[in-house]
Design an enzyme around this catalytic site. Structure first.
Site, PDB file in Angstrom:
ATOM      1  N   CYS A  52     -31.352 -25.318 -20.634  1.00 19.17           N
ATOM      2  CA  CYS A  52     -32.289 -26.273 -20.077  1.00 19.17           C
ATOM      3  C   CYS A  52     -32.276 -27.572 -20.641  1.00 19.17           C
ATOM      4  CB  CYS A  52     -33.787 -25.794 -20.094  1.00 19.17           C
ATOM      5  SG  CYS A  52     -34.967 -26.679 -19.388  1.00 19.17           S
ATOM      6  N   CYS A  55     -35.728 -28.279 -22.514  1.00 18.60           N
ATOM      7  CA  CYS A  55     -36.103 -27.590 -23.811  1.00 18.60           C
ATOM      8  C   CYS A  55     -35.134 -26.885 -24.521  1.00 18.60           C
ATOM      9  CB  CYS A  55     -37.381 -26.709 -23.695  1.00 18.60           C
ATOM     10  SG  CYS A  55     -36.802 -25.125 -22.586  1.00 18.60           S
ATOM     11  N   CYS A 101     -37.592 -23.171 -15.221  1.00 18.10           N
ATOM     12  CA  CYS A 101     -37.585 -22.640 -16.978  1.00 18.10           C
ATOM     13  C   CYS A 101     -38.766 -21.969 -17.164  1.00 18.10           C
ATOM     14  CB  CYS A 101     -37.095 -23.704 -17.624  1.00 18.10           C
ATOM     15  SG  CYS A 101     -36.819 -23.392 -19.390  1.00 18.10           S
ATOM     16  N   CYS A 104     -40.295 -24.468 -20.241  1.00 17.80           N
ATOM     17  CA  CYS A 104     -40.918 -25.773 -20.342  1.00 17.80           C
ATOM     18  C   CYS A 104     -41.159 -26.077 -18.768  1.00 17.80           C
ATOM     19  CB  CYS A 104     -39.870 -26.880 -20.725  1.00 17.80           C
ATOM     20  SG  CYS A 104     -38.423 -27.192 -19.700  1.00 17.80           S
ATOM     21  N   CYS A 124     -28.964 -21.182  -7.284  1.00 17.44           N
ATOM     22  CA  CYS A 124     -28.407 -22.423  -6.642  1.00 17.44           C
ATOM     23  C   CYS A 124     -28.922 -23.511  -7.605  1.00 17.44           C
ATOM     24  CB  CYS A 124     -28.462 -22.530  -5.112  1.00 17.44           C
ATOM     25  SG  CYS A 124     -27.499 -24.036  -4.569  1.00 17.44           S
TER      26      CYS A 124
END
Length: 149
Positions: A52, A55, A101, A104, A124
């Site tokens: 991510c 984070c 995510c 975060c 996707c």
């Protein structure tokens, strides 16, 4: 293993804007979408782990990445299902499953039921929400562990 509430990353909009590029901010914080065939990872075949951008949480590996023909990086499964939250998205007059995510809250993309075996799912994702760390790169956590040894 589920993340503890204390592991959640919470930042102000000013902090997010200072950390992310304008495109990353638009995609991850405003649930935007990059244009198909424009992101840096849609056709990459490099081995590694996709983290991510918000984070640093590891989300997907190159071993589950596949060419969906859609113009976005697609994966048939996350590293750990608990690291990617799924929410109902009813924007634009349609119902889809949004992927975020879990650490975060960054918008990653959407999940569709037209992926390959074994999951039958297609995560996707937007390249702007991901940071590929190739197999020869170490995460900050790994570097810290090496320094302790």
């Amino acid at each position: 293993m589920a993340e503890n509430v204390k592991d959640k990353v919470v930042k102000t909009e000013t902090e997010w804007r200072s950390q992310l590029t304008p495109e990353q901010y638009h995609v991850t914080r405003e649930a935007g979408t990059e244009r198909a065939f424009s992101g840096k990872y849609w056709k990459t075949k490099e081995a590694g782990t996709y983290h991510c951008v918000g984070c640093g949480a590891p989300l997907f590996t190159s071993t589950t990445k596949f060419d969906s023909g859609t113009g976005w990086p697609s994966f048939w499964a996350p590293i750990d299902p608990e690291k990617v939250e799924e929410h109902t998205d009813k924007s634009y007059g349609m119902t889809r499953v949004e992927a975020r995510c879990a650490r975060c809250g960054a918008h990653l993309g959407h999940v569709f039921e037209d992926g390959p075996a074994p999951s039958g799912l297609r995560y996707c994702m937007n390249s702007a929400s991901l940071d590929l760390r190739t197999s020869d790169q170490k995460s900050d956590d790994q570097k810290s562990d090496d320094q302790k040894k």
